[in-house]
Motif scaffolding. Structure first.
Motif, PDB file in Angstrom:
ATOM      1  N   ALA A 126      -3.871  -9.744   7.894  1.00 32.85           N
ATOM      2  CA  ALA A 126      -4.333  -9.734   6.500  1.00 32.85           C
ATOM      3  C   ALA A 126      -5.381 -10.815   6.274  1.00 32.85           C
ATOM      4  O   ALA A 126      -6.356 -10.624   5.531  1.00 32.85           O
ATOM      5  N   GLU A 127      -5.180 -11.947   6.969  1.00 31.23           N
ATOM      6  CA  GLU A 127      -6.099 -13.073   6.772  1.00 31.23           C
ATOM      7  C   GLU A 127      -7.459 -12.823   7.403  1.00 31.23           C
ATOM      8  O   GLU A 127      -8.400 -13.581   7.187  1.00 31.23           O
TER       9      GLU A 127
ATOM     10  N   THR B 291       4.890 -15.924  10.337  1.00 32.84           N
ATOM     11  CA  THR B 291       3.834 -14.950  10.122  1.00 32.84           C
ATOM     12  C   THR B 291       3.118 -14.625  11.422  1.00 32.84           C
ATOM     13  O   THR B 291       3.008 -15.460  12.312  1.00 32.84           O
ATOM     14  N   SER B 292       2.629 -13.427  11.493  1.00 29.11           N
ATOM     15  CA  SER B 292       1.814 -13.011  12.631  1.00 29.11           C
ATOM     16  C   SER B 292       0.491 -13.766  12.572  1.00 29.11           C
ATOM     17  O   SER B 292      -0.130 -13.876  11.498  1.00 29.11           O
ATOM     18  N   GLY B 293       0.073 -14.302  13.693  1.00 28.71           N
ATOM     19  CA  GLY B 293      -1.165 -15.079  13.712  1.00 28.71           C
ATOM     20  C   GLY B 293      -1.013 -16.411  12.999  1.00 28.71           C
ATOM     21  O   GLY B 293      -2.014 -17.071  12.712  1.00 28.71           O
TER      22      GLY B 293
ATOM     23  N   ASP C  63      -0.476   6.450  10.073  1.00 29.55           N
ATOM     24  CA  ASP C  63       0.239   5.909   8.916  1.00 29.55           C
ATOM     25  C   ASP C  63      -0.050   4.428   8.755  1.00 29.55           C
ATOM     26  O   ASP C  63      -0.192   3.691   9.739  1.00 29.55           O
ATOM     27  N   LEU C  64      -0.132   4.039   7.470  1.00 28.76           N
ATOM     28  CA  LEU C  64      -0.397   2.640   7.136  1.00 28.76           C
ATOM     29  C   LEU C  64       0.922   1.920   6.886  1.00 28.76           C
ATOM     30  O   LEU C  64       1.767   2.382   6.111  1.00 28.76           O
ATOM     31  N   TYR C  65       1.083   0.799   7.560  1.00 30.77           N
ATOM     32  CA  TYR C  65       2.218  -0.093   7.330  1.00 30.77           C
ATOM     33  C   TYR C  65       1.676  -1.445   6.846  1.00 30.77           C
ATOM     34  O   TYR C  65       0.558  -1.828   7.194  1.00 30.77           O
TER      35      TYR C  65
ATOM     36  N   THR D  37       0.377  -8.698 -10.746  1.00 31.34           N
ATOM     37  CA  THR D  37       1.440  -9.187  -9.877  1.00 31.34           C
ATOM     38  C   THR D  37       0.835  -9.790  -8.612  1.00 31.34           C
ATOM     39  O   THR D  37      -0.174  -9.313  -8.112  1.00 31.34           O
ATOM     40  N   HIS D  38       1.486 -10.841  -8.119  1.00 33.98           N
ATOM     41  CA  HIS D  38       1.062 -11.464  -6.861  1.00 33.98           C
ATOM     42  C   HIS D  38       1.640 -10.694  -5.674  1.00 33.98           C
ATOM     43  O   HIS D  38       2.677 -10.053  -5.789  1.00 33.98           O
ATOM     44  N   LEU D  39       0.963 -10.859  -4.548  1.00 32.83           N
ATOM     45  CA  LEU D  39       1.466 -10.271  -3.309  1.00 32.83           C
ATOM     46  C   LEU D  39       1.065 -11.184  -2.162  1.00 32.83           C
ATOM     47  O   LEU D  39      -0.048 -11.702  -2.140  1.00 32.83           O
ATOM     48  N   ASN D  40       1.991 -11.388  -1.236  1.00 28.78           N
ATOM     49  CA  ASN D  40       1.647 -12.062   0.018  1.00 28.78           C
ATOM     50  C   ASN D  40       1.618 -11.009   1.117  1.00 28.78           C
ATOM     51  O   ASN D  40       2.509 -10.138   1.187  1.00 28.78           O
ATOM     52  N   LEU D  41       0.619 -11.106   1.953  1.00 33.33           N
ATOM     53  CA  LEU D  41       0.374 -10.058   2.933  1.00 33.33           C
ATOM     54  C   LEU D  41       0.159 -10.715   4.299  1.00 33.33           C
ATOM     55  O   LEU D  41      -0.698 -11.589   4.438  1.00 33.33           O
ATOM     56  N   ASP D  42       0.949 -10.296   5.275  1.00 38.29           N
ATOM     57  CA  ASP D  42       0.835 -10.869   6.627  1.00 38.29           C
ATOM     58  C   ASP D  42      -0.113 -10.037   7.490  1.00 38.29           C
ATOM     59  O   ASP D  42      -1.049 -10.558   8.063  1.00 38.29           O
ATOM     60  N   TYR D  43       0.161  -8.734   7.531  1.00 39.43           N
ATOM     61  CA  TYR D  43      -0.758  -7.875   8.300  1.00 39.43           C
ATOM     62  C   TYR D  43      -0.711  -6.433   7.814  1.00 39.43           C
ATOM     63  O   TYR D  43       0.183  -6.028   7.070  1.00 39.43           O
ATOM     64  N   LEU D  44      -1.719  -5.672   8.260  1.00 40.94           N
ATOM     65  CA  LEU D  44      -1.750  -4.222   8.096  1.00 40.94           C
ATOM     66  C   LEU D  44      -1.568  -3.639   9.494  1.00 40.94           C
ATOM     67  O   LEU D  44      -2.034  -4.217  10.485  1.00 40.94           O
ATOM     68  N   LEU D  45      -0.936  -2.494   9.547  1.00 40.60           N
ATOM     69  CA  LEU D  45      -0.712  -1.841  10.837  1.00 40.60           C
ATOM     70  C   LEU D  45      -0.975  -0.353  10.668  1.00 40.60           C
ATOM     71  O   LEU D  45      -0.458   0.263   9.732  1.00 40.60           O
ATOM     72  N   LEU D  46      -1.807   0.188  11.536  1.00 45.24           N
ATOM     73  CA  LEU D  46      -1.987   1.635  11.553  1.00 45.24           C
ATOM     74  C   LEU D  46      -1.322   2.172  12.808  1.00 45.24           C
ATOM     75  O   LEU D  46      -1.595   1.696  13.924  1.00 45.24           O
ATOM     76  N   ALA D  47      -0.429   3.127  12.625  1.00 42.80           N
ATOM     77  CA  ALA D  47       0.306   3.694  13.763  1.00 42.80           C
ATOM     78  C   ALA D  47       0.215   5.209  13.685  1.00 42.80           C
ATOM     79  O   ALA D  47       0.169   5.781  12.585  1.00 42.80           O
ATOM     80  N   LYS D  48       0.209   5.848  14.846  1.00 39.60           N
ATOM     81  CA  LYS D  48       0.141   7.313  14.875  1.00 39.60           C
ATOM     82  C   LYS D  48       1.332   7.883  14.108  1.00 39.60           C
ATOM     83  O   LYS D  48       2.460   7.428  14.243  1.00 39.60           O
TER      84      LYS D  48
END
Ligand SMILES: [Ca+2]
Length: 389
Positions: A250-251, A271-273, A300-302, A376-387
């Motif tokens: 996300a960063e 967190t990842s990264g 699909d988006l995760y 609203t606030h949101l904290n986001l670590d990562y996005l993941l696209l998977a088949k």
């Protein structure tokens, strides 16, 4: 009757729309007793405010006001009391009326029907064909203001409507739902409809403004939320069940607008990264990422998110378009902001049963953009696209 000239009365001219040259005319207002005055002209009336103290030892209980009108006075009100016609004089282009000492407000009309703005009104709010509440409206000479809450409405995506009780110029109507104002309308049978669907929070605050002179009732019969399309819910995936795919931190966003999100390495737990985006605020701020998928097909988006409140809402765009079902994505509260175990959740946004469809993506680079709505606030670590499976 002795009439003071303007030199001895305090004249406050707020607005004069009389076309005739002032110099050739008597003053807009004169009074037989000194005091403070205001006179203001609308399309059908002059509105006079006054404060005049009774002279010490004076026997009279009232005094005379002379007010210039473009045509003969036809009706009047003192406060909310109608003034009988035989008490409205007319001399040399001036309405003459005797009023009691003290403070008062006078309406002197030369056109239309005698009318005052109503003291108040209730404007019903409908969700579909069911009444769920009402706004309390207040009136003044320029129009109407109403505010309140729309209980049971939202969260979701909606195109608000107002049903009109009388003809109105659409540009005179402004409806604010939460933080977003609807000022541009499409005319429909009997009313106006917002030009675009908008995301709304649960039980949003409403504020309605109508600019129109001479209202004697609410020009809005009701506010209608015809159908609220619920926000698309996501599905939590167990941490150890997250699929393989293309991970974008996300960063590592490549585009940001609005309130700058914060990124500080080590700021949050696990967190990842070793970093995340935090204070991504739902005020219309956007974040965009580039993501490269290795093959064409359904993806699909995760997201890995933390949210210490009731949840957060985001609009998700892919390659500049909002796919069906991603107009308003509801992300869950995760029990905290990601400083403790279990507060980061992996959620699947597309490809859920009954939810948004998987994304059809060609091999190569794509953009994903999220827009924060509903404050609203949101904290986001990562996005993941998977088949899609
Ligand atoms: Ca990260």
């Amino acid at each position: 009757m002795r009439v003071h000239q303007t030199g001895t009365v305090s004249l406050v001219i707020l607005l004069a729309v009389l076309a005739a040259p002032i110099a050739a005319q008597p003053p807009l207002l004169s009074s037989s007793a000194p005091g403070a005055f205001g006179v203001r002209y609308l399309a059908d009336r002059a509105v006079v405010t006054y404060t005049v103290e009774q002279p010490a030892g004076g026997a009279a209980e009232d005094f005379a006001l002379r007010v210039r009108l473009p045509e003969k006075v036809r009706w009047g009100f003192l406060g909310r009391e109608s003034i009988p016609a035989d008490q409205l004089g007319w001399e040399d282009g001036l309405a003459v009326v005797r009023v009691p000492y003290g403070s008062g407000r006078l309406h002197l009309g030369w056109a239309g029907e005698a009318c005052l703005p109503p003291e108040g009104a209730d404007i019903p709010i409908f969700l579909g064909d069911r009444r769920v509440g009402s706004l309390r409206a207040r009136f003044d000479l320029e129009g109407m203001q109403a505010s309140g809450e729309a209980p049971e409405v939202g969260p979701g995506f909606v195109t608000p409507r107002v049903e009109l009780a009388q003809q109105l110029d659409p540009s005179a109507v402004s409806l604010t739902v939460g933080d977003d104002a609807v000022r541009r309308w499409r005319r429909t049978t009997g009313g106006l409809e917002g030009r675009a669907a908008m995301p709304i929070a649960a039980s949003p605050r409403l504020s309605l403004q109508v600019s129109a002179e001479g209202l004697n009732e609410s020009p809005i019969a009701r506010i209608v939320f015809p159908e609220v399309k619920p926000a698309t819910e996501v599905v939590r995936i167990a941490d150890d069940a997250a699929p393989e795919g293309v991970l974008v931190e996300a960063e590592a966003f490549t585009n940001a607008t609005g309130t700058p999100p914060r990124v500080e390495p080590g700021s949050h737990l696990g967190t990842s990264g070793d970093a995340c985006v935090f204070t991504f605020i739902g005020d219309g701020s956007t974040l965009g990422w580039k993501v490269r998928v290795p093959e064409s097909g359904l993806w699909d988006l995760y997201l890995r998110v933390s949210q210490g409140d009731v949840g957060a809402w985001r609009v998700v765009e892919v390659d500049g378009k909002v796919p069906e079902g991603l107009e308003l994505v509801q992300l869950p509260g995760t029990g905290g902001w990601g400083h403790a175990e279990g507060e980061w959740w992996i959620v699947r946004v597309t490809g859920n049963e009954g939810g948004a469809a998987p994304l059809q993506l060609d091999a190569g680079e794509h953009t994903v953009r999220m827009t924060g709505v509903l404050t609203t606030h949101l904290n986001l670590d990562y996005l993941l696209l998977a088949k899609h499976e």
